[in-house]
Design a protein around this motif. Structure first.
Motif, mmCIF file in Angstrom:
data_model
loop_
_atom_site.group_PDB
_atom_site.id
_atom_site.type_symbol
_atom_site.label_atom_id
_atom_site.label_comp_id
_atom_site.label_asym_id
_atom_site.label_seq_id
_atom_site.Cartn_x
_atom_site.Cartn_y
_atom_site.Cartn_z
ATOM 1 N N GLU A 170 98.217 -26.827 79.706
ATOM 2 C CA GLU A 170 96.990 -26.200 80.196
ATOM 3 C C GLU A 170 95.971 -26.062 79.072
ATOM 4 O O GLU A 170 94.783 -26.375 79.256
ATOM 5 N N ASP A 193 100.039 -36.495 87.359
ATOM 6 C CA ASP A 193 100.037 -35.066 87.659
ATOM 7 C C ASP A 193 98.713 -34.713 88.338
ATOM 8 O O ASP A 193 97.656 -34.741 87.705
ATOM 9 N N GLU A 195 97.510 -31.910 89.336
ATOM 10 C CA GLU A 195 96.834 -30.730 88.807
ATOM 11 C C GLU A 195 95.999 -31.091 87.581
ATOM 12 O O GLU A 195 94.867 -30.617 87.429
ATOM 13 N N GLU A 196 96.544 -31.943 86.705
ATOM 14 C CA GLU A 196 95.777 -32.412 85.551
ATOM 15 C C GLU A 196 94.538 -33.168 86.012
ATOM 16 O O GLU A 196 93.433 -32.941 85.525
ATOM 17 N N SER A 199 91.822 -30.952 87.461
ATOM 18 C CA SER A 199 91.219 -29.970 86.568
ATOM 19 C C SER A 199 90.298 -30.574 85.517
ATOM 20 O O SER A 199 89.398 -29.889 85.025
ATOM 21 N N SER A 236 98.452 -28.784 96.027
ATOM 22 C CA SER A 236 99.735 -28.142 95.753
ATOM 23 C C SER A 236 99.655 -26.686 96.214
ATOM 24 O O SER A 236 98.806 -25.928 95.735
#
Length: 360
Positions: A170, A193, A195-196, A199, A236
């Motif tokens: 993060e 990923d 989420e990566e 973001s 997610s």
């Protein structure tokens, strides 16, 4: 600083199509993410851009000029490989400074540049250590620093922070985004990923079997996925998919337990569909709530700021994401409802979006 363009690029390895007629444009100073599952062609696209592979068809341009036939060194792009490729006989400091030494930069400019990048990536105490003395996450940050120390036309990163623990991932992705903005360089970032990808990216390309399925901002892809495949890949917990049929402007599950009137005019599709709804858009209510479908709590996962509630309806498990820690227990009867404005409908056969959430 560079604009990068792929024009109908394809690449095969024997009978395997790794990249299938791919076209996209990365704007100057854009953080562009290529996202997809393993073997979807992400790393091959980077290797084609770097010059380590040659396309079977199509063209690759940097600032409007074709780089086919140009050596990797001549393309002046910096790469962070997934396997890091650090020199084992060099200290951390010498690994980072190596690209600058090779390009003949004066020593008085190299030292402050190495120190600056090392500080940004929190590896200053490691500068005198050898790669064998570093953890996997530390070696990964050294590899990133070696790319950032240069002044290339673009940075390429192949899953560069996968070896880091969750907290450090993060922190590092926030730092990468900040550094990219400060440097003002194009950055193409490959990851599996989601989420990566969501973001850090200004825009992202979704890959499947070497083909691009959608290119847009993370927000637009999340709210308006082009297909069932894209909708399942991004988010997610994952999106809920409920099989059913549309007849004269109404969705119904096969057993009639859930009915939703489609309130968007002009939608004329009738026939079997898959309804998609994000967990945060599933509403849980008392079992006797007006208009709610009968369901039963299957499991509850309290996660602090929010709670995942798995509910069973018509033999299918659906996931709801609720704020806080609601007083819900397993095996309790509940009501389940879905706002028409939050649903996605996908063709049962092709998976193409029929219509999607239009928020944003």
């Amino acid at each position: 600083m560079a604009e990068i363009t792929f024009e109908n690029v394809s690449k095969r390895f024997g009978d395997t199509v790794a990249v299938d007629d791919v076209s996209f444009r990365v704007a100057d100073n854009e953080f562009f993410c290529i996202f997809g599952p393993p073997t979807s062609g992400k790393s091959t696209i980077l290797r084609l851009l770097l010059g380590l592979e040659t396309p079977d068809a199509g063209d690759i341009l940097i600032d409007g000029k074709s780089v086919l036939g140009v050596s990797p060194a001549g393309r002046n792009v910096a790469m962070v490989f997934q396997n890091l490729a650090l020199f084992p006989h060099m200290t951390t400091e010498n690994n980072i400074r190596f690209p600058l030494v090779e390009r003949g930069q004066p020593a008085e400019t190299i030292a402050p540049r190495v120190a600056e990048v090392a500080e940004k990536l929190h590896i200053t105490p490691l500068l005198k250590k050898m790669p064998a003395q570093l953890s996997g996450g530390e070696r990964q940050r050294v590899a990133i620093a070696r790319a950032l120390v240069r002044d290339p036309v673009a940075y390429l990163m192949d899953d560069p922070i996968s070896a880091l623990d969750a907290r450090l991932r993060e922190e590092t992705r926030v730092e990468l985004k900040r550094i990219q903005r400060e440097l003002g360089h194009t950055l193409i970032y490959v990851t599996h990923d989601q989420e990566e990808a969501m973001s850090v990216a200004d825009r992202m390309a979704i890959l499947e079997h070497g083909a691009i399925r959608q290119i847009d901002t993370p927000e637009a892809i999340y709210d308006r996925p082009a297909s069932r495949y894209v909708a399942r890949l991004v988010g997610s917990p994952p999106i809920n998919l409920i099989p059913g049929v549309v007849r004269t402007g109404r969705f119904e599950t096969d057993d009639g337990a859930l009915r939703i009137d489609l309130d968007r005019g002009g939608f004329a599709h009738d026939g079997p569909v898959d309804l998609g709804v994000r967990p945060e858009d599933v509403r849980i209510s008392p079992p006797d709530a007006d208009g709610a479908a009968a369901a039963r709590v299957y499991e509850v996962e309290p996660l602090g700021g929010f709670t995942i509630v798995d509910v069973e309806m018509s033999g299918q498990i659906l996931r709801a994401m609720l704020r806080g820690q609601p007083p819900i227990r397993a095996n309790e009867p509940v009501g389940l409802s879905i706002a028409p404005s939050s649903i996605h409908l996908f063709a049962r056969d092709s998976g193409a979006t029929l219509f999607a959430d239009t928020r944003g």
